[in-house]
Design a protein around this motif. Structure first.
Motif, PDB file in Angstrom:
ATOM      1  N   ARG A 170       0.913  -1.156  -0.186  1.00 53.28           N
ATOM      2  CA  ARG A 170       0.086  -0.067  -0.173  1.00 53.28           C
ATOM      3  C   ARG A 170       0.923   1.377  -0.132  1.00 53.28           C
ATOM      4  NH1 ARG A 170      -3.012  -0.327   5.744  1.00 53.28           N
ATOM      5  NH2 ARG A 170      -4.180  -2.181   4.690  1.00 53.28           N
ATOM      6  N   ILE A 171       2.226   1.125   0.126  1.00 58.82           N
ATOM      7  CA  ILE A 171       2.925   2.153  -0.142  1.00 58.82           C
ATOM      8  C   ILE A 171       3.752   2.364  -1.217  1.00 58.82           C
ATOM      9  CG2 ILE A 171       4.817   3.606   1.084  1.00 58.82           C
ATOM     10  CD1 ILE A 171       3.860   2.460   3.782  1.00 58.82           C
ATOM     11  N   THR A 172       3.835   3.523  -1.919  1.00 61.33           N
ATOM     12  CA  THR A 172       4.977   3.899  -3.075  1.00 61.33           C
ATOM     13  C   THR A 172       6.029   3.938  -2.394  1.00 61.33           C
ATOM     14  OG1 THR A 172       3.265   5.213  -3.950  1.00 61.33           O
ATOM     15  CG2 THR A 172       5.453   5.664  -4.785  1.00 61.33           C
ATOM     16  N   ARG A 173       7.292   3.392  -3.200  1.00 65.38           N
ATOM     17  CA  ARG A 173       8.421   3.334  -2.949  1.00 65.38           C
ATOM     18  C   ARG A 173       8.987   4.902  -2.609  1.00 65.38           C
ATOM     19  NH1 ARG A 173      13.238   1.117  -5.884  1.00 65.38           N
ATOM     20  NH2 ARG A 173      12.514   2.847  -7.482  1.00 65.38           N
ATOM     21  N   PRO A 174       9.713   5.349  -1.627  1.00 66.93           N
ATOM     22  CA  PRO A 174       9.992   6.793  -1.432  1.00 66.93           C
ATOM     23  C   PRO A 174      10.675   7.348  -2.693  1.00 66.93           C
ATOM     24  CG  PRO A 174      10.570   5.617   0.472  1.00 66.93           C
ATOM     25  CD  PRO A 174      10.155   4.211  -0.598  1.00 66.93           C
ATOM     26  N   GLU A 175      11.383   6.452  -3.285  1.00 63.78           N
ATOM     27  CA  GLU A 175      12.214   6.898  -4.297  1.00 63.78           C
ATOM     28  C   GLU A 175      11.179   7.395  -5.897  1.00 63.78           C
ATOM     29  OE1 GLU A 175      14.569   3.541  -2.814  1.00 63.78           O
ATOM     30  OE2 GLU A 175      12.710   4.126  -2.937  1.00 63.78           O
ATOM     31  N   ASP A 176      10.047   6.852  -5.782  1.00 63.70           N
ATOM     32  CA  ASP A 176       9.049   6.884  -6.694  1.00 63.70           C
ATOM     33  C   ASP A 176       7.927   7.804  -6.308  1.00 63.70           C
ATOM     34  OD1 ASP A 176      10.176   5.286  -8.229  1.00 63.70           O
ATOM     35  OD2 ASP A 176       9.218   3.210  -7.744  1.00 63.70           O
ATOM     36  N   ALA A 177       7.964   8.371  -4.936  1.00 66.61           N
ATOM     37  CA  ALA A 177       7.060   9.362  -4.294  1.00 66.61           C
ATOM     38  C   ALA A 177       7.100  10.688  -5.186  1.00 66.61           C
ATOM     39  CB  ALA A 177       7.212   9.627  -3.080  1.00 66.61           C
ATOM     40  N   PRO A 178       5.774  11.502  -5.135  1.00 67.83           N
ATOM     41  CA  PRO A 178       6.157  12.786  -5.837  1.00 67.83           C
ATOM     42  C   PRO A 178       7.169  13.581  -5.575  1.00 67.83           C
ATOM     43  CG  PRO A 178       3.841  12.232  -5.090  1.00 67.83           C
ATOM     44  CD  PRO A 178       4.691  11.241  -4.543  1.00 67.83           C
ATOM     45  N   ARG A 236      -8.044   8.282   4.923  1.00 68.56           N
ATOM     46  CA  ARG A 236      -7.440   9.368   4.230  1.00 68.56           C
ATOM     47  C   ARG A 236      -5.964   9.615   4.600  1.00 68.56           C
ATOM     48  NH1 ARG A 236     -11.130  14.684   3.563  1.00 68.56           N
ATOM     49  NH2 ARG A 236     -12.549  13.102   2.918  1.00 68.56           N
ATOM     50  N   LEU A 237      -5.727   9.432   5.731  1.00 69.96           N
ATOM     51  CA  LEU A 237      -4.212   9.630   5.951  1.00 69.96           C
ATOM     52  C   LEU A 237      -3.430   8.326   5.474  1.00 69.96           C
ATOM     53  CD1 LEU A 237      -4.090  10.644   9.932  1.00 69.96           C
ATOM     54  CD2 LEU A 237      -3.765  11.903   7.864  1.00 69.96           C
ATOM     55  N   ASN A 238      -4.095   7.435   5.319  1.00 68.27           N
ATOM     56  CA  ASN A 238      -3.241   5.992   4.578  1.00 68.27           C
ATOM     57  C   ASN A 238      -3.001   6.480   3.255  1.00 68.27           C
ATOM     58  OD1 ASN A 238      -3.055   4.385   6.610  1.00 68.27           O
ATOM     59  ND2 ASN A 238      -5.086   3.466   6.257  1.00 68.27           N
ATOM     60  N   GLY A 296       0.595   6.775   1.959  1.00 67.17           N
ATOM     61  CA  GLY A 296       0.884   5.805   0.718  1.00 67.17           C
ATOM     62  C   GLY A 296       1.588   6.532  -0.443  1.00 67.17           C
ATOM     63  N   ARG A 297       0.863   7.731  -0.804  1.00 65.47           N
ATOM     64  CA  ARG A 297       1.526   8.313  -1.997  1.00 65.47           C
ATOM     65  C   ARG A 297       2.759   8.677  -1.707  1.00 65.47           C
ATOM     66  NH1 ARG A 297      -2.935  10.974  -2.667  1.00 65.47           N
ATOM     67  NH2 ARG A 297      -2.281  13.041  -1.626  1.00 65.47           N
ATOM     68  N   HIS A 298       3.058   9.201  -0.505  1.00 70.05           N
ATOM     69  CA  HIS A 298       4.435   9.941  -0.388  1.00 70.05           C
ATOM     70  C   HIS A 298       5.296   8.869   0.075  1.00 70.05           C
ATOM     71  CE1 HIS A 298       3.244  13.971  -1.428  1.00 70.05           C
ATOM     72  NE2 HIS A 298       2.144  13.657  -1.144  1.00 70.05           N
ATOM     73  N   GLY A 299       5.008   7.722   0.189  1.00 71.46           N
ATOM     74  CA  GLY A 299       6.395   6.664   0.634  1.00 71.46           C
ATOM     75  C   GLY A 299       6.403   6.709   2.058  1.00 71.46           C
ATOM     76  N   ILE A 300       5.400   7.168   2.956  1.00 74.70           N
ATOM     77  CA  ILE A 300       5.832   7.034   4.428  1.00 74.70           C
ATOM     78  C   ILE A 300       5.172   5.933   4.986  1.00 74.70           C
ATOM     79  CG2 ILE A 300       4.908   8.342   6.369  1.00 74.70           C
ATOM     80  CD1 ILE A 300       4.680  10.808   4.434  1.00 74.70           C
ATOM     81  N   GLY A 301       5.840   5.389   5.909  1.00 71.44           N
ATOM     82  CA  GLY A 301       5.524   4.369   6.840  1.00 71.44           C
ATOM     83  C   GLY A 301       5.911   3.049   6.783  1.00 71.44           C
ATOM     84  N   ILE A 302       7.186   2.724   5.988  1.00 72.67           N
ATOM     85  CA  ILE A 302       7.800   1.390   5.786  1.00 72.67           C
ATOM     86  C   ILE A 302       8.723   1.161   6.931  1.00 72.67           C
ATOM     87  CG2 ILE A 302       9.297   0.112   4.097  1.00 72.67           C
ATOM     88  CD1 ILE A 302       8.103   2.172   1.741  1.00 72.67           C
ATOM     89  N   THR A 344       2.627   1.185   7.605  1.00 72.44           N
ATOM     90  CA  THR A 344       1.815   2.176   8.092  1.00 72.44           C
ATOM     91  C   THR A 344       1.730   3.406   8.133  1.00 72.44           C
ATOM     92  OG1 THR A 344       2.570   0.362   9.962  1.00 72.44           O
ATOM     93  CG2 THR A 344       0.862   1.889  10.639  1.00 72.44           C
ATOM     94  N   PRO A 345       1.290   3.690   6.701  1.00 69.41           N
ATOM     95  CA  PRO A 345       1.421   5.008   6.296  1.00 69.41           C
ATOM     96  C   PRO A 345       0.579   6.080   7.186  1.00 69.41           C
ATOM     97  CG  PRO A 345      -0.068   3.743   4.911  1.00 69.41           C
ATOM     98  CD  PRO A 345       0.343   3.114   5.807  1.00 69.41           C
TER      99      PRO A 345
END
Length: 408
Positions: A210-218, A249-251, A255-261, A280-281
């Motif tokens: 459920r989380i984008t890799r931080p390298e691929d985040a916006p 909503r926080l998930n 998740g979009r910003h690669g947070i919580g891995i 846990t985004p």
């Protein structure tokens, strides 16, 4: 021990719990009631009903319930008031879901006249402990059946053979060994086993659910404001939302910003170490925000005491003691500390990081007049610090004097 007449099974609709369902019927000849909880795991649950009916469960004995709001309101939120982290890192996403499932299993057993409950946790993990401690705390006379500790289906091959012998549908992707196992709910996703078992090997990217890799985040950061009342999040960017909607909503944001891995080797309660990848985004953002609002609304005595209680509180949840008197005692102290934890926190989300950048509250204890480097208009007399230091130094000076006197 006599065979149970009716058993309430924690049922996901997956292959393992479907095998358990049929095993209960064949091993004990008992009636089975299924309970499937929607904890926000992101799966369609109607197939669980269809699968249960296919396996001979009466429609009135199939319970499928949306417990997302109860989960966040009565379990996740109280835990986050404590800023609970097991072994300094783990946000307890699996641990905190188990007492709610056990609670409903026990309640449904009472409603349906069942004399036992059953779960699909293995004999190596923590979940067996969590399910059973919670159940016994709520009903000391309940019988708990743990098939993984009883049956001889000790390999994937034997499980498949049992399923085929009893006409249990097997999805194509279930016939081979899955690359890892997954447990999910609204708070987190947990991945363990197989390709993750060697902690010296980096986890493959495909593990992330459920989380984008931080390298691929916006490439651009995003701001979010979270408002708290008595320590619980009640609004995002000024919009009041239900507890489960806030976490959802926080998930999405995290998740979009690669947070919580989190890649963690933890100490299981049963004695072994295990490696898990936790996502846990929303919870990671929520923890940072709650810490941020406490910074200005909690005094140092309360805050430091609360922080000292947190490791014990987190350990109790991890080990399955949610319904214990000691957890409830700690919860009462933690909840008291949150009486004036109200206000709003602004956070910056960017490529795997979440950072508090502003916080404000009508209950703020922060006094610019006292901390300013400019003229404080008499708010603080710096001469007072000399006596404060002398008194605190007295013990140290006496120790140093003795050491000098007795040296050699």
């Amino acid at each position: 021990m006599n065979a149970p007449k009716k058993v309430v099974l924690a049922y996901s609709g997956g292959l393992d719990t479907s095998i358990i369902l049929k095993w209960l019927q064949t091993e004990y000849g008992c009636e089975v009631v299924t309970f499937t909880a929607d904890l926000g795991q992101g799966e369609e649950l109607e197939p669980a009903r269809q699968k249960a009916e296919l396996l001979g469960i009466k429609p009135e004995n199939i319970y499928i319930e949306d417990v997302r709001e109860e989960f966040v309101r009565d379990f996740v939120n109280p835990m986050f008031r404590a800023n609970a982290l097991y072994e300094g890192e783990y946000l307890l996403g699996t641990s905190i879901a188990r007492p709610l499932i056990s609670k409903r299993l026990v309640e449904i057993a009472e409603e349906t006249g069942a004399d036992a409950i059953a779960h699909g946790a293995t004999g190596k993990g923590n979940d067996q402990v969590r399910f059973e401690l919670a159940a016994y705390a709520l009903n000391p006379d309940i019988r708990v059946i743990a098939p993984w500790r009883e049956w001889d289906l000790t390999s994937r091959t034997k499980l498949i053979e049992f399923a085929e012998a009893h006409q249990i549908p097997i999805a194509k992707n279930k016939r081979g060994e899955a690359p890892f196992s997954v447990d999910a709910n609204l708070l987190h996703t947990s991945s363990e086993g197989r390709v993750l078992e060697n902690p010296a090997e980096e986890a493959p990217d495909y593990v992330l659910q459920r989380i984008t890799r931080p390298e691929d985040a916006p490439d651009a950061p995003e701001m979010v404001e979270i408002t708290f009342e008595k320590g619980d999040a009640v609004a995002i960017d000024g919009e009041r939302l239900s507890p489960a909607t806030i976490l959802t909503r926080l998930n999405e944001l995290g998740g979009r910003h690669g947070i919580g891995i989190l890649d963690l080797v933890e100490n299981r309660f049963v004695g072994m170490k295990s490696r898990g990848i936790y996502e846990t985004p929303g919870g990671t953002i929520l923890l940072a925000a709650h810490r941020g609002i406490e910074q200005i609304t909690l005094d140092s005595g309360s805050g430091h005491l609360k922080d000292s209680l947190m490791p014990r509180y987190a350990e109790l949840i991890y080990n399955g003691f949610w319904f214990s008197p000691e957890r409830e005692m700690l919860q009462a102290a933690i909840d008291k500390s949150q009486d004036r934890v109200d206000g709003t926190v602004r956070l910056k989300l960017y490529k795997g990081s979440v950072r508090t950048v502003a916080r404000w509250s009508d209950n703020s204890l922060y006094s610019e007049a006292h901390v300013t480097f400019e003229d404080d208009a008499g708010a603080y007399d710096q001469k007072d610090a000399a006596g404060f230091i002398r008194l605190n130094a007295l013990r140290l000076k006496l120790l140093a004097t003795r050491a000098r006197r007795t040296k050699g």
